[in-house]
Motif scaffolding. Structure first.
Motif, PDB file in Angstrom:
ATOM      1  N   GLU A 259      18.033   8.201  27.257  1.00 25.96           N
ATOM      2  CA  GLU A 259      16.647   7.713  27.276  1.00 25.96           C
ATOM      3  C   GLU A 259      16.409   6.796  28.474  1.00 25.96           C
ATOM      4  O   GLU A 259      15.417   6.949  29.195  1.00 25.96           O
ATOM      5  N   GLU A 260      17.312   5.848  28.687  1.00 24.84           N
ATOM      6  CA  GLU A 260      17.130   4.920  29.801  1.00 24.84           C
ATOM      7  C   GLU A 260      17.293   5.618  31.148  1.00 24.84           C
ATOM      8  O   GLU A 260      16.564   5.338  32.106  1.00 24.84           O
ATOM      9  N   LEU A 261      18.240   6.535  31.232  1.00 22.96           N
ATOM     10  CA  LEU A 261      18.443   7.258  32.487  1.00 22.96           C
ATOM     11  C   LEU A 261      17.226   8.137  32.797  1.00 22.96           C
ATOM     12  O   LEU A 261      16.808   8.253  33.953  1.00 22.96           O
ATOM     13  N   THR A 262      16.627   8.697  31.765  1.00 21.19           N
ATOM     14  CA  THR A 262      15.423   9.510  31.950  1.00 21.19           C
ATOM     15  C   THR A 262      14.259   8.639  32.433  1.00 21.19           C
ATOM     16  O   THR A 262      13.481   9.056  33.296  1.00 21.19           O
ATOM     17  N   GLU A 263      14.145   7.430  31.874  1.00 23.69           N
ATOM     18  CA  GLU A 263      13.111   6.500  32.327  1.00 23.69           C
ATOM     19  C   GLU A 263      13.266   6.201  33.816  1.00 23.69           C
ATOM     20  O   GLU A 263      12.294   6.213  34.571  1.00 23.69           O
ATOM     21  N   ALA A 264      14.494   5.907  34.217  1.00 26.54           N
ATOM     22  CA  ALA A 264      14.743   5.564  35.617  1.00 26.54           C
ATOM     23  C   ALA A 264      14.394   6.730  36.538  1.00 26.54           C
ATOM     24  O   ALA A 264      13.719   6.554  37.563  1.00 26.54           O
ATOM     25  N   ILE A 265      14.833   7.932  36.171  1.00 30.95           N
ATOM     26  CA  ILE A 265      14.536   9.109  36.989  1.00 30.95           C
ATOM     27  C   ILE A 265      13.031   9.359  37.039  1.00 30.95           C
ATOM     28  O   ILE A 265      12.481   9.737  38.082  1.00 30.95           O
ATOM     29  N   ALA A 266      12.338   9.130  35.931  1.00 32.32           N
ATOM     30  CA  ALA A 266      10.879   9.312  35.915  1.00 32.32           C
ATOM     31  C   ALA A 266      10.204   8.329  36.867  1.00 32.32           C
ATOM     32  O   ALA A 266       9.265   8.681  37.587  1.00 32.32           O
ATOM     33  N   LEU A 267      10.686   7.083  36.888  1.00 33.34           N
ATOM     34  CA  LEU A 267      10.108   6.085  37.790  1.00 33.34           C
ATOM     35  C   LEU A 267      10.350   6.472  39.251  1.00 33.34           C
ATOM     36  O   LEU A 267       9.427   6.435  40.079  1.00 33.34           O
ATOM     37  N   TYR A 268      11.574   6.872  39.570  1.00 29.58           N
ATOM     38  CA  TYR A 268      11.899   7.212  40.955  1.00 29.58           C
ATOM     39  C   TYR A 268      11.159   8.477  41.396  1.00 29.58           C
ATOM     40  O   TYR A 268      10.724   8.579  42.544  1.00 29.58           O
ATOM     41  N   THR A 269      11.011   9.431  40.470  1.00 30.58           N
ATOM     42  CA  THR A 269      10.264  10.646  40.796  1.00 30.58           C
ATOM     43  C   THR A 269       8.794  10.326  41.027  1.00 30.58           C
ATOM     44  O   THR A 269       8.156  10.904  41.917  1.00 30.58           O
ATOM     45  N   SER A 270       8.252   9.396  40.259  1.00 29.84           N
ATOM     46  CA  SER A 270       6.862   8.985  40.468  1.00 29.84           C
ATOM     47  C   SER A 270       6.681   8.379  41.851  1.00 29.84           C
ATOM     48  O   SER A 270       5.679   8.640  42.539  1.00 29.84           O
ATOM     49  N   ARG A 271       7.654   7.572  42.284  1.00 26.70           N
ATOM     50  CA  ARG A 271       7.576   6.973  43.622  1.00 26.70           C
ATOM     51  C   ARG A 271       7.689   8.046  44.704  1.00 26.70           C
ATOM     52  O   ARG A 271       7.039   7.965  45.745  1.00 26.70           O
ATOM     53  N   VAL A 272       8.543   9.040  44.464  1.00 25.60           N
ATOM     54  CA  VAL A 272       8.662  10.150  45.410  1.00 25.60           C
ATOM     55  C   VAL A 272       7.322  10.861  45.555  1.00 25.60           C
ATOM     56  O   VAL A 272       6.881  11.176  46.668  1.00 25.60           O
ATOM     57  N   ALA A 273       6.667  11.121  44.424  1.00 32.36           N
ATOM     58  CA  ALA A 273       5.371  11.803  44.454  1.00 32.36           C
ATOM     59  C   ALA A 273       4.341  10.994  45.243  1.00 32.36           C
ATOM     60  O   ALA A 273       3.560  11.552  46.027  1.00 32.36           O
ATOM     61  N   GLU A 274       4.334   9.671  45.042  1.00 36.21           N
ATOM     62  CA  GLU A 274       3.401   8.812  45.785  1.00 36.21           C
ATOM     63  C   GLU A 274       3.652   8.906  47.285  1.00 36.21           C
ATOM     64  O   GLU A 274       2.719   8.997  48.084  1.00 36.21           O
ATOM     65  N   LYS A 275       4.924   8.874  47.664  1.00 38.60           N
ATOM     66  CA  LYS A 275       5.254   8.960  49.088  1.00 38.60           C
ATOM     67  C   LYS A 275       4.834  10.301  49.677  1.00 38.60           C
ATOM     68  O   LYS A 275       4.330  10.369  50.802  1.00 38.60           O
ATOM     69  N   LEU A 276       5.044  11.376  48.928  1.00 37.62           N
ATOM     70  CA  LEU A 276       4.647  12.693  49.412  1.00 37.62           C
ATOM     71  C   LEU A 276       3.146  12.755  49.666  1.00 37.62           C
ATOM     72  O   LEU A 276       2.690  13.314  50.665  1.00 37.62           O
TER      73      LEU A 276
END
Length: 420
Positions: A259-276
């Motif tokens: 659960e926590e690892l999924t949260e972290a990946i979701a946050l980092y993926t959201s930041r990736v999307a913003e940068k794109l």
């Protein structure tokens, strides 16, 4: 003529700009999770604390010399960098932003005398407008401006501006510059050059062209030409399109649950999307990775690369595939220390190749939603609006126990002026 503007001890200078009590006092700024020293004031350098030193190894010096320690404050540093670059653009026709604290300036059309006076005024103005001291090195090429800036920083008599092109001691300066300090020379090349008696920038400039090209190829040939005053690296006013975009972080504590690892990946993926979206690019591949500390008795590392049916930069679509990725690589029983998301196979967002076999999706609605989210986060601060998949409390987040206020980007953290 070119110049390189280099902010002096940039992270430290940002902290001092909003806290005058730090001036002339030893100050260090730490890396992610408050691990290692990544910025030092001159007073700290004089104490012999090296760049990259783990904080726990120099703790006795910190306490004995009352060194002021700060966590990295990237929101503040990024905004201050933008302010410095905007100030530089007021004085020269073209600016290439090279890094968060460096920029190349085009000085074409100015005489040697006029250009020094212009840059002295520029330096005073940047300091007045932002509180950040800047050193400037002038030369005919980018590689030589790097060397000139080192002189400007280290020799107070030049008042922060040094013109290498007009210096009668140019050859002496190149002779005193270690070959490893030449821009573009890494450790392996430096070792190879030293083995052949090429120990300084002057030696490299005058070395046999065939020998350098045989080992270093076109890169070495360009370096030699640049050292000889022939420009081979023009200003890049339009940065080249990125080939990949990555967001990864080390956790403040070990993460063990899915659960926590999924949260972290979701946050980092959201930041990736913003940068794109900021880059106006879309990804065709998404890589998810996670690993334990290399010092664990039973280390584990894994990654998975997912092919996206249609290139995208929308957060919900990338989150969908990121969740698949983390489920594929997660193994229970491990203490994860770092994870991240990498968007690859980037193309312009305007190019959209559909997939006949992909499930239908209202992509126009997704794009409009992203515009609204980005506008809100831009106006009210990063993270104002996000997806709950990225978590709320985030107890696994990075340690930033010594972070100063984000003075210029958060209304609730504005600096306060005392009436006394």
């Amino acid at each position: 003529m070119l110049a390189l503007a280099d902010c002096d001890q940039f992270y430290v200078s940002c902290e001092r700009a909003f806290n005058p009590k730090l001036r002339d006092r030893p100050v260090v700024v730490l890396s992610n999770n408050d691990g290692c020293v990544v910025a030092r004031s001159p007073e700290v350098k004089a104490l012999g604390i090296p760049m990259g030193a783990p904080l726990f190894k120099v703790k006795h010096l910190v306490e004995h010399h009352d060194i002021q320690v700060f966590s990295s404050n990237y929101a503040l540093y990024g905004d201050m960098s933008h302010r410095v670059m905007s100030a530089l653009a007021q004085f020269v026709p073209e600016v290439e932003i090279y890094s968060i604290d460096e920029a190349f300036l085009d000085l074409s059309g100015l005489s040697d005398r006029d250009v020094v006076e212009r840059l002295l005024t520029l330096r005073e103005t940047v300091l007045q407008w932002t509180g950040i001291p800047v050193s400037l090195g002038l030369a005919r090429t980018k590689v030589l401006t790097k060397i000139a800036t080192r002189v400007a920083k280290r020799c107070p008599q030049w008042q922060g501006v040094f013109n290498l092109a007009a210096s009668p001691d140019a050859d002496d300066i190149l002779a005193e510059t270690d070959v490893a300090d030449v821009w573009g020379i890494g450790r392996r090349y430096a070792a190879w050059l030293r083995d052949r008696g090429i120990t300084s920038a002057l030696h490299l400039r005058d070395a046999n062209d065939g020998l350098i090209r045989q080992k270093m190829g076109v890169v070495g040939a360009r370096l030699q030409l640049e050292l000889r005053g022939t420009s081979c690296l023009p200003l890049e006013l339009c940065p080249p399109a990125k080939k990949e975009t990555c967001v990864s972080r080390s956790f403040g504590r070990a993460v063990t649950s899915l659960e926590e690892l999924t949260e972290a990946i979701a946050l980092y993926t959201s930041r990736v999307a913003e940068k794109l979206r900021q880059q106006r690019q879309a990804a065709t591949l998404l890589q998810i990775f996670a690993r334990t500390s290399v010092y664990d008795k039973n280390p584990y590392s894994n990654a998975v690369t997912l092919s996206l049916p249609t290139a995208t930069n929308t957060t919900p679509e990338l989150l969908h595939y990121a969740a698949r990725g983390i489920e594929a690589i997660y193994q229970s029983g491990y203490r994860y220390k770092k994870a991240g998301a990498i968007a690859m196979g980037l193309i312009p967002e305007a190019i959209e190749q559909g997939d006949l076999f992909a499930p239908p999706r209202d992509r126009e609605r997704d794009r409009e939603l992203m515009k609204v989210m980005d506008a809100l986060n831009c106006r009210f601060g990063k993270g104002t609006v996000g997806y709950t998949a990225a978590g709320i409390a985030r107890s696994w987040g990075m340690k930033r126990e010594r972070r100063s206020s984000r003075f210029t980007t958060r209304w609730d953290e504005l600096p306060m002026a005392s009436a006394r």
